[in-house]
Design a protein around this motif. Structure first.
Motif, PDB file in Angstrom:
ATOM      1  N   ALA A 101       0.845  -1.195   0.000  1.00 51.28           N
ATOM      2  CA  ALA A 101       0.000   0.000   0.000  1.00 51.28           C
ATOM      3  C   ALA A 101       0.877   1.241   0.000  1.00 51.28           C
ATOM      4  CB  ALA A 101      -0.921   0.015   1.216  1.00 51.28           C
ATOM      5  N   VAL A 102       0.423   2.266  -0.701  1.00 49.30           N
ATOM      6  CA  VAL A 102       1.046   3.585  -0.661  1.00 49.30           C
ATOM      7  C   VAL A 102       0.138   4.433   0.221  1.00 49.30           C
ATOM      8  CG1 VAL A 102       1.729   5.621  -1.972  1.00 49.30           C
ATOM      9  CG2 VAL A 102       2.070   3.335  -2.949  1.00 49.30           C
ATOM     10  N   ILE A 103       0.686   4.864   1.354  1.00 52.59           N
ATOM     11  CA  ILE A 103      -0.110   5.612   2.320  1.00 52.59           C
ATOM     12  C   ILE A 103       0.662   6.836   2.805  1.00 52.59           C
ATOM     13  CG2 ILE A 103      -1.362   3.536   3.041  1.00 52.59           C
ATOM     14  CD1 ILE A 103       0.315   3.434   5.546  1.00 52.59           C
ATOM     15  N   THR A 104      -0.057   7.741   3.432  1.00 53.03           N
ATOM     16  CA  THR A 104       0.551   8.947   3.977  1.00 53.03           C
ATOM     17  C   THR A 104      -0.220   9.402   5.196  1.00 53.03           C
ATOM     18  OG1 THR A 104       1.345  11.175   3.436  1.00 53.03           O
ATOM     19  CG2 THR A 104      -0.815  10.556   2.572  1.00 53.03           C
TER      20      THR A 104
ATOM     21  N   LEU B  40       4.495   6.754   1.781  1.00 54.45           N
ATOM     22  CA  LEU B  40       5.311   5.581   2.079  1.00 54.45           C
ATOM     23  C   LEU B  40       4.726   4.366   1.369  1.00 54.45           C
ATOM     24  CD1 LEU B  40       5.500   6.242   5.913  1.00 54.45           C
ATOM     25  CD2 LEU B  40       7.395   6.528   4.290  1.00 54.45           C
ATOM     26  N   LEU B  41       5.590   3.552   0.784  1.00 48.86           N
ATOM     27  CA  LEU B  41       5.168   2.259   0.251  1.00 48.86           C
ATOM     28  C   LEU B  41       5.432   1.242   1.357  1.00 48.86           C
ATOM     29  CD1 LEU B  41       4.415   0.249  -2.109  1.00 48.86           C
ATOM     30  CD2 LEU B  41       6.887  -0.005  -2.396  1.00 48.86           C
ATOM     31  N   ALA B  42       4.381   0.586   1.817  1.00 48.43           N
ATOM     32  CA  ALA B  42       4.506  -0.432   2.862  1.00 48.43           C
ATOM     33  C   ALA B  42       4.290  -1.800   2.219  1.00 48.43           C
ATOM     34  CB  ALA B  42       3.502  -0.188   3.969  1.00 48.43           C
TER      35      ALA B  42
ATOM     36  N   ALA C  81      -4.227  -1.294   5.768  1.00 51.35           N
ATOM     37  CA  ALA C  81      -3.959   0.071   5.315  1.00 51.35           C
ATOM     38  C   ALA C  81      -5.156   0.972   5.601  1.00 51.35           C
ATOM     39  CB  ALA C  81      -3.632   0.076   3.823  1.00 51.35           C
ATOM     40  N   ARG C  82      -6.357   0.463   5.410  1.00 53.50           N
ATOM     41  CA  ARG C  82      -7.570   1.251   5.663  1.00 53.50           C
ATOM     42  C   ARG C  82      -7.634   1.660   7.139  1.00 53.50           C
ATOM     43  NH1 ARG C  82     -10.637  -1.563   3.105  1.00 53.50           N
ATOM     44  NH2 ARG C  82     -10.941  -0.243   1.314  1.00 53.50           N
TER      45      ARG C  82
ATOM     46  N   ALA D 196      -8.230   8.344   1.368  1.00 55.60           N
ATOM     47  CA  ALA D 196      -7.999   7.263   0.413  1.00 55.60           C
ATOM     48  C   ALA D 196      -6.535   6.843   0.443  1.00 55.60           C
ATOM     49  CB  ALA D 196      -8.377   7.722  -0.989  1.00 55.60           C
ATOM     50  N   PHE D 197      -6.272   5.701  -0.175  1.00 58.62           N
ATOM     51  CA  PHE D 197      -4.914   5.187  -0.327  1.00 58.62           C
ATOM     52  C   PHE D 197      -4.893   4.295  -1.568  1.00 58.62           C
ATOM     53  CE2 PHE D 197      -7.277   2.224   2.231  1.00 58.62           C
ATOM     54  CZ  PHE D 197      -6.897   0.972   1.779  1.00 58.62           C
TER      55      PHE D 197
END
Length: 139
Positions: free
Chosen positions: A46-49, A99-101, A109-110, A120-121
C-alpha cells in the motif's frame, strides 16, 4: 462523493523510490511497473501517507510529526516486510510525501489511513493494477 477530489486521486502519479535509484511510477488501474513487482515479490502493498488529513492542507510541522508516527507504526507492524519512500504527484505539480509499505494489505492500510484522517490510499498485490481505496472517512 466529491467528484473533483476523486478525479484528483485518480490522476495522481504515485512514485516509489527504488533501492538502486530512480522511481517506479504507479497509476491507478494501470499494470504495475516491473520495478515494483521486483520489490514486492507478489505480496500485498500500500502507498499511504499521514500528510494533509481530509485532503486539507495543514502546517508542515504537523504533517511531518504525523508522518513520523505513521512510519513508527509501520516499522512496528509484523506484517510489513519493507518500507520505501514514495510521493503522490498531482497533474498541477502538487506533491505529498508518502510511504510504500510492502506486506500491508488493504484492510490494514484502511485502518491506519483512517486513524490518520486520510480519505484514500492506493494498494495492490502481485501483477494486478493498483487500486484506489476509500476509507470510511471519505466524503
Amino acid at each position: 462523493m466529491d467528484e473533483r477530489l476523486r478525479a484528483a486521486y485518480l490522476a495522481t502519479d504515485y512514485r516509489v523510490r527504488l533501492p538502486q535509484g530512480g522511481v517506479a511510477r504507479l497509476r491507478i488501474g494501470a499494470p504495475p511497473p516491473g520495478a515494483l513487482l521486483a520489490l514486492t515479490h507478489g505480496v500485498p502493498w500500500a502507498v499511504i501517507t499521514a500528510w494533509n488529513p481530509q485532503s486539507q492542507p495543514v502546517p508542515r510541522a504537523r504533517n511531518r510529526s504525523a508522518q513520523r508516527a505513521l512510519l513508527a507504526e509501520l516499522r512496528a507492524s509484523p506484517d510489513v516486510r519493507a518500507i520505501r519512500a514514495a510521493a503522490g504527484v498531482g497533474a498541477d505539480g502538487w506533491r505529498e510525501p508518502s510511504l510504500l509499505a510492502i506486506g500491508l494489505d488493504a484492510d490494514a492500510a484502511r485502518v491506519l489511513c483512517s486513524r490518520y484522517g486520510q480519505l484514500a490510499f492506493v494498494a495492490g498485490v502481485g501483477e494486478a493494477p493498483p487500486q484506489l481505496h476509500w476509507t470510511k472517512a471519505a466524503p
